[in-house]
Design a protein around this motif. Structure first.
Motif, PDB file in Angstrom:
ATOM      1  N   ALA A  28     121.042  54.140 -35.615  1.00 47.24           N
ATOM      2  CA  ALA A  28     119.761  54.977 -35.435  1.00 47.24           C
ATOM      3  C   ALA A  28     119.722  56.348 -35.431  1.00 47.24           C
ATOM      4  O   ALA A  28     120.910  56.970 -35.105  1.00 47.24           O
ATOM      5  N   ALA A  29     118.467  57.094 -35.347  1.00 50.51           N
ATOM      6  CA  ALA A  29     118.554  58.440 -35.684  1.00 50.51           C
ATOM      7  C   ALA A  29     118.525  59.257 -35.119  1.00 50.51           C
ATOM      8  O   ALA A  29     118.748  60.338 -34.807  1.00 50.51           O
ATOM      9  N   GLY A  30     118.201  58.735 -33.663  1.00 54.80           N
ATOM     10  CA  GLY A  30     117.857  59.104 -32.308  1.00 54.80           C
ATOM     11  C   GLY A  30     118.664  59.540 -31.546  1.00 54.80           C
ATOM     12  O   GLY A  30     120.005  58.878 -31.828  1.00 54.80           O
ATOM     13  N   HIS A  31     118.987  59.671 -30.736  1.00 57.30           N
ATOM     14  CA  HIS A  31     119.378  59.843 -29.648  1.00 57.30           C
ATOM     15  C   HIS A  31     119.726  58.655 -28.599  1.00 57.30           C
ATOM     16  O   HIS A  31     118.895  58.295 -28.167  1.00 57.30           O
ATOM     17  N   ILE A  32     120.192  57.885 -28.581  1.00 61.90           N
ATOM     18  CA  ILE A  32     120.430  56.604 -27.323  1.00 61.90           C
ATOM     19  C   ILE A  32     121.880  57.595 -25.753  1.00 61.90           C
ATOM     20  O   ILE A  32     122.642  58.014 -26.479  1.00 61.90           O
ATOM     21  N   GLU A  33     120.638  56.556 -25.003  1.00 57.05           N
ATOM     22  CA  GLU A  33     121.779  56.672 -24.155  1.00 57.05           C
ATOM     23  C   GLU A  33     122.343  56.009 -23.234  1.00 57.05           C
ATOM     24  O   GLU A  33     122.137  55.224 -23.689  1.00 57.05           O
TER      25      GLU A  33
END
Length: 91
Positions: free
Chosen positions: A42-47
Motif C-alpha cells: 500500500a501507498a497510503g497510511h495504514i492504522e
C-alpha cells in the motif's frame, strides 16, 4: 494524514492478499500476517492496533463484498451443468 481505503489500494495489493480479503468478507479485524502484506504494497497510511492488526471500515467491508459479488466474475449461467447420472441409467 488520510487513512488508506482498500478501494484506493486494491490494484497495488498482491493477488494472495486480494483473494484472502474476498474469501473472508465478514472479517472486521485483519490478521497481522495479512496486514503486513497490505502494508508492504500500500501507498497510503495504514492504522494498526498493538497486535499489528488492522480494523476494516464499513467502506472497506462494503468494497470487499462488492468485489466478491463482482458482475465481471463468472456468472452462474455460464457454469456448465453436469448431470451426475449416466445416460440410460435408472435410479
Amino acid at each position: 494524514m488520510n487513512e488508506m481505503t482498500l478501494k484506493d489500494e486494491w490494484d497495488r495489493l498482491d493477488s494472495k492478499t486480494r483473494t484472502w480479503l474476498v474469501d473472508n468478507p465478514g472479517c472486521v479485524i485483519v490478521p497481522r500476517t495479512v496486514t503486513a502484506r497490505i502494508k508492504q504494497y500500500a501507498a497510503g497510511h495504514i492504522e494498526v492496533d498493538g497486535h499489528g492488526q488492522m480494523m476494516l471500515s464499513r467502506e472497506d467491508l462494503d468494497f470487499i463484498h462488492e468485489k466478491g459479488t463482482d458482475v465481471d466474475a463468472v456468472q452462474v449461467s455460464e457454469v456448465p451443468f453436469f448431470d451426475a447420472t449416466q445416460p440410460g441409467s435408472r435410479e
